[in-house]
Design a protein around this motif. Sequence first.
Motif, PDB file in Angstrom:
ATOM      1  N   ARG A   1       0.814  -1.222   0.000  1.00 11.08           N
ATOM      2  CA  ARG A   1       0.000   0.000   0.000  1.00 11.08           C
ATOM      3  C   ARG A   1       0.845   1.269   0.000  1.00 11.08           C
ATOM      4  O   ARG A   1       0.398   2.309  -0.479  1.00 11.08           O
ATOM      5  N   ARG A   2       2.047   1.178   0.544  1.00 11.47           N
ATOM      6  CA  ARG A   2       2.908   2.373   0.559  1.00 11.47           C
ATOM      7  C   ARG A   2       3.348   2.788  -0.843  1.00 11.47           C
ATOM      8  O   ARG A   2       3.796   3.910  -1.048  1.00 11.47           O
TER       9      ARG A   2
ATOM     10  N   ARG B   1      -2.606  14.172  -0.366  1.00 15.54           N
ATOM     11  CA  ARG B   1      -2.166  13.112   0.559  1.00 15.54           C
ATOM     12  C   ARG B   1      -1.778  11.847  -0.218  1.00 15.54           C
ATOM     13  O   ARG B   1      -0.819  11.162   0.130  1.00 15.54           O
TER      14      ARG B   1
ATOM     15  N   PHE C   1      -9.898   8.071  -1.904  1.00 19.52           N
ATOM     16  CA  PHE C   1     -11.128   7.327  -1.621  1.00 19.52           C
ATOM     17  C   PHE C   1     -12.358   8.152  -2.006  1.00 19.52           C
ATOM     18  O   PHE C   1     -12.319   9.381  -2.007  1.00 19.52           O
TER      19      PHE C   1
ATOM     20  N   LEU D   1      -3.765   6.446  -2.834  1.00 20.84           N
ATOM     21  CA  LEU D   1      -5.194   6.120  -2.822  1.00 20.84           C
ATOM     22  C   LEU D   1      -6.024   7.372  -2.580  1.00 20.84           C
ATOM     23  O   LEU D   1      -5.790   8.101  -1.622  1.00 20.84           O
TER      24      LEU D   1
ATOM     25  N   LYS E   1     -11.823  10.045   3.320  1.00 18.59           N
ATOM     26  CA  LYS E   1     -11.169   9.522   4.535  1.00 18.59           C
ATOM     27  C   LYS E   1     -10.106  10.489   5.077  1.00 18.59           C
ATOM     28  O   LYS E   1      -8.979  10.111   5.392  1.00 18.59           O
TER      29      LYS E   1
END
Lengths: 214, 301
Positions: free
Chosen positions: A78-79, A150, A85, A83, A89
């Motif tokens: 995941r790093r 982000r 969303f 992502l 989030k």
Amino acid sequence: MIRFDRVTKRYPPDITALADVSAEIGAGELVAVLGHSGAGKSTLLKLIPAIERPTSGSVLVNGQNVGALGRKALPYLRRNIGLVFQDQKLLFDRSVLANVLLPLEIAGFAPKEAKRRAEAALDKAGLLARARALPVALSGGEQQRLAIARAVAHRPALLLADEPTAYLDADTARDVANIFTEFHRVGVTVLLATYDAGLFPAARPLRLDHGRLA
Amino acid sequence: MRWLGAHWNALRLALRRLAAAPLNTLLAALGIGIALALPAGGALLLNHVTAMTQGMPATPQLTAFLAVDAERKTALAAATRIRNLPGVARTQLLAREDTLARMKSGALADAIGVLPNNPFPDAIVVTPADSINEVPAAIEQLAATLRQWKEIEHVQVDADWARRLAAFVRLARTALLLLAALLGVGLVAITFGTIRLQLLTRRAEVEVSRLLGATDGFIRRPFLWHGALLGWLGGIAAWLIVAAAILWLRLPLAELAQLYGFDLLLALPDAAASAALLAGAALLGWLGALLSMRQFLRGME
């Protein structure tokens, strides 16, 4: 870079979100997953960072079968993915800057370097002046741009976005879409789910209909 | 270096969270402090009592008192007769004049000074032989024999109470260990509950962190520091409670002990005991947080 091989995803009791989907996405591509609500777009995206696992078939990311990854290996997958969303989030009790710093801290960047990268990402998203603000003080479009900042702060090679222009007015949606197009131009692989193909004219469409590739 | 930096960040975050809810932090630390103060204070008191009893004779002695008007030759004859009894190692005659002189130099000098006559009788201190001094029944039998002699008015088993005190200290130490274990579990439970509440209010943060690639270690770190800091603050609260109790009780307790002829002046915990208290409290807080995190992260899967 990403390969879906006869992927089926079912949810209990008997809901088929994806049925026998096979597709390939090459490095540096911009791909728009299109389809009506409930077509399986979000599910398809969630399979890539192993937020969901396929019921059958396999999802390969850089040759790695992510559906078979153990719990301890997941963070490292995941790093390497950015992502965005559908519900953003964001952490509403942390400042705009702190939200962008989070993935950088997780990735283990030194504080100075993390701050430099976070500020660069915020600058690119046009939010540097709001760095100290809380996300609740931002407009819907700004919150979406914060979510994008982000996602890209740690400069991932792959960017996934689930309905990034949903709930935005036409002008703001166009601005947000342009940000993704710019990332694609500098070599980032971008895969996004959207209901509006017109916002991403340069994207290769991948149309889903009731969980099947159309 | 990166590991150290990650801990430093987690520590700062934990401190910020503790400072953000000062009343909650204070109440939790106080709860832990009260739970810890009882065994900590008890251990301190027992250490003082143990040190005091270590100066006492472990071997029981008998003292046989003659009548106040008994002649010296009667006392000497009785001492010889006792020394010849089986189970007696030695005897020592305490002359009534010596006893009076000793008492006149003590705390009761004024009261004794006004008495017209010497109120003390001759006394014979009897030391039992090693073969019987560990057998209470044999010592009691020896005392019963002496009580039957007409020249002996009273027999006292001198070290009996000291043995009882030593036995009591041993029992109290065991009870204290049990209490400490129970309250230690209580401390872990307090931290477990506090961290669980923290986790429930920060569930979204944990979920987002996981989605962004945080390991369980990264997620756990600030909560573990939170638990350890809470335990440490509880340890400080316990130290302050114990110190306050000592300062409040040391003089009345010293006066009570003086009445029994002992010097018992409670002192504040020394550096080693204080460090052990703080480290133990932090460790238990950390353990409570760890258990809470484990359960929470398992529940999220």
